[in-house]
Design a protein around this motif. Structure first.
Motif, mmCIF file in Angstrom:
data_model
loop_
_atom_site.group_PDB
_atom_site.id
_atom_site.type_symbol
_atom_site.label_atom_id
_atom_site.label_comp_id
_atom_site.label_asym_id
_atom_site.label_seq_id
_atom_site.Cartn_x
_atom_site.Cartn_y
_atom_site.Cartn_z
ATOM 1 N N TYR A 2 0.793 -1.196 0.129
ATOM 2 C CA TYR A 2 0.031 -0.083 -0.031
ATOM 3 C C TYR A 2 0.861 1.319 0.037
ATOM 4 O O TYR A 2 1.825 1.407 1.028
ATOM 5 C CB TYR A 2 -1.131 -0.133 1.334
ATOM 6 C CG TYR A 2 -1.867 1.275 1.212
ATOM 7 C CD1 TYR A 2 -3.146 1.169 0.447
ATOM 8 C CD2 TYR A 2 -1.382 2.351 2.186
ATOM 9 C CE1 TYR A 2 -3.887 2.202 0.722
ATOM 10 C CE2 TYR A 2 -2.312 3.347 2.296
ATOM 11 C CZ TYR A 2 -3.482 3.425 1.652
ATOM 12 O OH TYR A 2 -4.412 4.389 1.508
ATOM 13 N N VAL A 3 0.772 2.183 -1.117
ATOM 14 C CA VAL A 3 1.668 3.227 -0.978
ATOM 15 C C VAL A 3 0.874 4.334 -0.045
ATOM 16 O O VAL A 3 -0.060 4.694 -0.398
ATOM 17 C CB VAL A 3 1.597 3.815 -2.493
ATOM 18 C CG1 VAL A 3 2.601 4.957 -2.573
ATOM 19 C CG2 VAL A 3 2.187 2.544 -3.462
ATOM 20 N N GLU A 7 5.576 7.983 -5.765
ATOM 21 C CA GLU A 7 5.137 7.182 -6.729
ATOM 22 C C GLU A 7 5.995 6.069 -6.932
ATOM 23 O O GLU A 7 7.236 6.306 -7.108
ATOM 24 C CB GLU A 7 5.004 8.089 -7.787
ATOM 25 C CG GLU A 7 3.646 9.046 -8.074
ATOM 26 C CD GLU A 7 3.313 9.767 -9.298
ATOM 27 O OE1 GLU A 7 4.144 9.445 -10.220
ATOM 28 O OE2 GLU A 7 2.610 10.563 -9.320
ATOM 29 N N ALA A 8 5.527 4.758 -6.955
ATOM 30 C CA ALA A 8 6.487 3.666 -7.211
ATOM 31 C C ALA A 8 5.879 2.973 -8.314
ATOM 32 O O ALA A 8 4.768 2.688 -8.549
ATOM 33 C CB ALA A 8 6.296 2.846 -6.073
ATOM 34 N N LEU A 19 2.169 3.334 -9.072
ATOM 35 C CA LEU A 19 1.146 3.318 -8.043
ATOM 36 C C LEU A 19 1.428 4.469 -7.336
ATOM 37 O O LEU A 19 2.507 4.850 -7.100
ATOM 38 C CB LEU A 19 1.581 2.136 -7.053
ATOM 39 C CG LEU A 19 1.402 0.669 -7.715
ATOM 40 C CD1 LEU A 19 1.834 -0.410 -6.549
ATOM 41 C CD2 LEU A 19 -0.168 0.393 -7.845
ATOM 42 N N LYS A 20 0.100 5.018 -7.004
ATOM 43 C CA LYS A 20 0.357 6.704 -6.393
ATOM 44 C C LYS A 20 -0.126 6.404 -4.595
ATOM 45 O O LYS A 20 -0.737 5.071 -4.537
ATOM 46 C CB LYS A 20 -0.405 7.542 -7.087
ATOM 47 C CG LYS A 20 0.022 7.888 -8.331
ATOM 48 C CD LYS A 20 -0.775 8.770 -9.136
ATOM 49 C CE LYS A 20 -0.089 8.655 -10.511
ATOM 50 N NZ LYS A 20 -0.907 9.937 -11.394
ATOM 51 N N PRO A 21 -0.204 7.432 -3.975
ATOM 52 C CA PRO A 21 -0.350 7.294 -2.623
ATOM 53 C C PRO A 21 -1.911 6.858 -2.492
ATOM 54 O O PRO A 21 -2.705 7.403 -3.378
ATOM 55 C CB PRO A 21 -0.276 8.745 -2.126
ATOM 56 C CG PRO A 21 0.869 9.466 -2.955
ATOM 57 C CD PRO A 21 0.569 8.418 -4.188
ATOM 58 N N LEU A 37 9.457 -3.339 -7.199
ATOM 59 C CA LEU A 37 9.097 -1.952 -7.204
ATOM 60 C C LEU A 37 9.972 -1.086 -7.909
ATOM 61 O O LEU A 37 11.280 -1.553 -7.282
ATOM 62 C CB LEU A 37 8.597 -1.386 -5.988
ATOM 63 C CG LEU A 37 7.278 -1.745 -5.328
ATOM 64 C CD1 LEU A 37 7.106 -1.267 -3.870
ATOM 65 C CD2 LEU A 37 5.984 -1.274 -6.130
ATOM 66 N N ASN A 39 11.552 3.148 -8.073
ATOM 67 C CA ASN A 39 11.122 4.487 -7.648
ATOM 68 C C ASN A 39 11.732 5.065 -8.912
ATOM 69 O O ASN A 39 13.254 5.349 -8.880
ATOM 70 C CB ASN A 39 11.895 5.071 -6.531
ATOM 71 C CG ASN A 39 11.553 6.228 -6.163
ATOM 72 O OD1 ASN A 39 10.963 6.973 -6.902
ATOM 73 N ND2 ASN A 39 11.775 6.832 -4.694
ATOM 74 N N VAL A 45 9.898 7.086 -1.657
ATOM 75 C CA VAL A 45 8.480 6.196 -1.779
ATOM 76 C C VAL A 45 8.325 5.632 -0.370
ATOM 77 O O VAL A 45 9.432 4.901 0.045
ATOM 78 C CB VAL A 45 8.541 5.371 -2.856
ATOM 79 C CG1 VAL A 45 7.166 4.412 -2.764
ATOM 80 C CG2 VAL A 45 8.540 5.753 -4.197
ATOM 81 N N TYR A 47 5.918 2.980 1.673
ATOM 82 C CA TYR A 47 4.940 1.858 1.269
ATOM 83 C C TYR A 47 4.926 1.055 2.411
ATOM 84 O O TYR A 47 5.747 0.577 3.108
ATOM 85 C CB TYR A 47 4.843 1.185 0.146
ATOM 86 C CG TYR A 47 6.342 0.316 -0.124
ATOM 87 C CD1 TYR A 47 5.952 -0.969 0.233
ATOM 88 C CD2 TYR A 47 7.261 0.651 -0.439
ATOM 89 C CE1 TYR A 47 6.948 -1.948 -0.109
ATOM 90 C CE2 TYR A 47 8.452 -0.183 -0.646
ATOM 91 C CZ TYR A 47 8.040 -1.702 -0.368
ATOM 92 O OH TYR A 47 9.219 -2.239 -0.755
ATOM 93 N N GLU A 49 4.038 -2.952 3.420
ATOM 94 C CA GLU A 49 3.936 -4.295 2.886
ATOM 95 C C GLU A 49 3.709 -5.230 3.922
ATOM 96 O O GLU A 49 4.423 -5.234 5.097
ATOM 97 C CB GLU A 49 5.377 -4.683 2.231
ATOM 98 C CG GLU A 49 5.293 -6.092 1.424
ATOM 99 C CD GLU A 49 6.563 -6.185 0.353
ATOM 100 O OE1 GLU A 49 6.717 -7.205 0.419
ATOM 101 O OE2 GLU A 49 7.132 -5.230 -0.160
#
Length: 86
Positions: A2-3, A7-8, A19-21, A37, A39, A45, A47, A49
């Motif tokens: 989950y970000v 951005e990843a 993937l953005k927030p 992922l 960057n 970034v 996130y 996990e």
């Protein structure tokens, strides 16, 4: 995963997705889908996990022909055909 910030780029066997927030991605157990992922932005970034620490785990990294399986308290790395991975 989950970000939370930044951005990843998620790279899977199917291709790439930014993937953005607020965005999330999940991978069901038992389905071989190499993913990682990257960057490519100019900011860090952050996130979250989450995964299990099950007694038996197996991961497939199809993009580099790597399989990892848990044996006891350590992981053993092989190619998909079972040959040792250097």
């Amino acid at each position: 995963m989950y970000v939370l910030e930044g951005e990843a780029t998620l790279v899977t066997d199917a291709g790439e997705t930014v993937l953005k927030p607020g965005m999330a991605a999940g991978f069901p157990a038992g389905r071989a889908d190499g993913h990682h992922l990257i960057n490519r932005g100019d900011r860090p970034v952050l996130y979250l996990e989450v995964g299990t620490r099950a007694g038996h785990e197996e991961a497939h990294y199809s993009d580099i022909d790597l399989k990892a399986r848990k044996v006891g308290s350590r992981f053993v790395f092989t190619h998909r055909n079972g040959d040792p991975y250097p």
